[in-house]
Write an enzyme that holds these catalytic residues in place. Structure first.
Site, short mmCIF file in Angstrom:
data_model
loop_
_atom_site.label_atom_id
_atom_site.label_comp_id
_atom_site.label_asym_id
_atom_site.label_seq_id
_atom_site.Cartn_x
_atom_site.Cartn_y
_atom_site.Cartn_z
N ARG A 62 41.50 -6.64 -49.21
CA ARG A 62 40.39 -6.47 -48.28
C ARG A 62 40.41 -7.46 -47.12
O ARG A 62 40.27 -7.06 -45.96
CB ARG A 62 39.04 -6.62 -49.01
CG ARG A 62 38.61 -5.40 -49.76
CD ARG A 62 37.89 -5.78 -51.01
NE ARG A 62 38.83 -6.40 -51.93
CZ ARG A 62 39.58 -5.70 -52.79
NH1 ARG A 62 39.43 -4.41 -52.88
NH2 ARG A 62 40.46 -6.30 -53.57
N THR A 63 40.58 -8.73 -47.41
CA THR A 63 40.47 -9.72 -46.34
C THR A 63 41.58 -9.50 -45.32
O THR A 63 41.33 -9.47 -44.11
CB THR A 63 40.53 -11.15 -46.93
OG1 THR A 63 39.64 -11.20 -48.03
CG2 THR A 63 40.14 -12.19 -45.91
N LYS A 91 62.18 -22.72 -48.34
CA LYS A 91 63.25 -23.70 -48.14
C LYS A 91 62.69 -25.12 -48.09
O LYS A 91 63.38 -26.05 -47.74
CB LYS A 91 63.99 -23.39 -46.82
CG LYS A 91 64.69 -22.05 -46.83
CD LYS A 91 65.43 -21.80 -45.53
CE LYS A 91 64.71 -20.84 -44.63
NZ LYS A 91 65.35 -20.62 -43.35
N ARG A 112 45.07 -17.72 -45.68
CA ARG A 112 44.66 -17.84 -47.09
C ARG A 112 45.73 -18.64 -47.81
O ARG A 112 46.91 -18.35 -47.67
CB ARG A 112 44.51 -16.47 -47.74
CG ARG A 112 44.27 -16.56 -49.24
CD ARG A 112 43.95 -15.24 -49.87
NE ARG A 112 42.62 -14.79 -49.52
CZ ARG A 112 42.02 -13.73 -50.07
NH1 ARG A 112 42.65 -13.01 -50.97
NH2 ARG A 112 40.80 -13.39 -49.70
N HIS A 140 35.34 -19.36 -49.12
CA HIS A 140 35.75 -18.09 -48.51
C HIS A 140 34.65 -17.72 -47.49
O HIS A 140 33.87 -16.80 -47.70
CB HIS A 140 35.88 -17.02 -49.60
CG HIS A 140 36.63 -15.79 -49.19
ND1 HIS A 140 36.94 -15.49 -47.88
CD2 HIS A 140 37.11 -14.76 -49.94
CE1 HIS A 140 37.60 -14.34 -47.85
NE2 HIS A 140 37.72 -13.88 -49.08
#
Ligand code: CP
Length: 469
Positions: A62-63, A91, A112, A140
């Site tokens: 959703r986000t 890396k 995120r 959030h």
């Protein structure tokens, strides 16, 4: 509608709901409402020429997709990734260098990351506005904006509602942000969770200052009074011990049958994804608000992107606090150290090995009963050392000695900000993963507390003592 209408001073990034004032929240809700009224087919090209980076180091449906939809609806292009796999972080590249790279490609960065405080860190080093799309179990904030928008749209108000936050209140970042935001409104909050997954005490304390907060283990005790149940998934991925997850994973399930015990107007929200805590038989009932909720993510995130497109960031190097210390020629004696704390003090003070030091422990003191002392020959303590002395033993006095005479006495002081002094105890804090100086805000009440600038966790006095480095 003009892009400049979305210019709003104050915030430069969206990192944490703790940074918002009530008027900031209301501003975003008002702008989202305005956008929501525009017919879907009407293309808004206000962000033509803009690039939005979607950096998702953790999974999202959703986000990520609602930000992407929002960006495209506004005519912006998007770049990004869905996981660190395939990026140069595999890396060994740091988050620092990833952000310093992306800021040269994109105008707005949505991120995120599983590390708590990662968004705060990114915001501090990025020339572009950072939008936190979830930092581990911490916050959030854009979910909260769409949650508040959904509540307002469904009930016509936020005030005077009785709202239950149910499920994994310990690790659920959506409920952390939402509970903190709801304290700006006249609501009653009911925290319903298994004992081991209760709301963190620092949030409970902040919210309780403004709202009536009731903690319960069972929804049935209160369901007939509620206006809204905000249900959340148990965050399996945040448990250090999988056995602990097994113990609580089936501790509650919301069913349509259970909801009939509530008010006619009762609504259920859920940030989704769901696992087994929200029965599918609720989906087609009058209670379900969660599909509208996720849909509201688009206008809310359009408002956020438009706001971000107007942000002008100026990066300033943090000013390091410096106490001007008098020149010390012959040495320092630290007196009135609480008995038993001198060894800790010697361990943490930044004194080179070749400097000679002495210690006296558990000696009689008129003032303290018993005390410790530390002697340092020919060495000037730094501001950081002074702050450490204050944090280890707040009653200590620092005597500057010249030609065997005390020429200056300084009372130890607890600093209001401790930079590079306290190690954050949260293993998921960004400061335990990147080369960043820690920063804690110190609250000096009867019991001293410290709040991490990055992951926002609080340490109590004992935890501060053991975390001084
Ligand atoms: N609500 C929410 O954050 O959902 P995603 O994890 O799918 O983005």
């Amino acid at each position: 509608m003009q892009r400049s209408e979305f210019s709003y001073p104050g915030l430069k990034d969206i990192v944490s709901i703790s940074d918002f004032k009530k008027q900031d929240l209301e501003w975003f809700l008002e702008k989202a409402e305005k956008i929501d009224k525009i017919p879907k087919k009407e293309k808004l090209n206000m962000l033509e020429g803009f690039t939005v980076a979607l950096l998702f180091f953790e999974p999202s449906t959703r986000t990520k997709l609602s930000f992407e939809t929002a960006a495209k609806n506004l005519g912006a292009s998007t770049i990004g990734f869905d996981s660190a796999i395939g990026t140069s972080m595999q890396k060994g590249e740091s988050l620092h260098d990833t952000i310093k790279t992306v800021e040269r490609y994109a105008d707005i960065i949505v991120m995120r990351n599983k590390l708590e405080g990662s968004a705060r860190f990114a915001a501090e080093i990025s020339k572009r506005p950072i939008i936190n799309a979830g930092d581990g179990a911490n916050q959030h904030p854009t979910q909260t904006l769409l949650d508040l928008y959904t509540i307002k749209k469904a009930f016509g108000k936020i005030d005077k509602l009785k709202i239950a936050l149910m499920g994994d209140l310990r690790y659920g970042r959506t409920v952390h942000s939402l509970s903190l935001a709801l304290r700006f409104f006249n609501v009653e909050q009911y925290y319903i969770s298994p004992k081991t997954l209760e709301m963190p005490s620092y949030i409970k304390e902040l919210v309780s200052e403004k709202n009536k907060v009731v903690e319960l283990n069972s929804l049935e005790d209160v369901i007939d009074e509620l206006d809204l149940i905000y249900c959340t998934r148990i965050q399996k991925e945040r448990f250090a011990d999988p056995m602990e997850y097994e113990k609580v994973k089936k501790s509650y399930t919301l069913t349509a049958e259970l909801l009939t015990k509530g008010k006619e107007s009762l609504k259920v929200m859920h940030p989704l994804p769901r696992v087994n805590e929200l029965d599918y038989n609720i989906d087609r009932t009058k209670y379900a608000l969660y599909f509208e909720q996720l849909q509201n993510g688009v206008p809310v995130r359009q408002a956020i992107l438009l706001w971000a497109s107007n942000v002008k960031k100026v990066l300033k190097m943090e000013e390091k606090e410096r106490i001007q210390l008098q020149a010390i020629k012959n040495g320092t004696a630290i007196d009135h150290i609480e008995a038993g704390k001198a060894l800790k003090l010697l361990e943490v003070l930044d004194i080179p090995e070749h400097i000679s030091k002495g210690i006296a422990m558990n000696v009689e003191s008129k003032k303290l009963g018993r005390k410790d002392l530390v002697f340092i020959d020919n060495f000037e303590l730094s501001q950081k050392d002074f702050a450490k002395i204050g944090l280890v033993s707040k009653n200590a006095t620092i005597n500057i000695i010249k030609d065997h005479k005390v020429v200056k006495k300084i009372k130890a002081e607890i600093p209001s900000v401790a930079v590079g002094i306290i190690k954050c105890m949260n293993p998921n804090c960004i400061t335990n993963h990147e080369k960043i100086e820690t920063k804690f805000y110190i609250f000096k009440g009867e019991n001293i507390k410290a709040k991490c600038h990055y992951c926002e966790r609080f340490l109590n006095e004992e935890e501060i003592f053991w975390s001084i480095k």
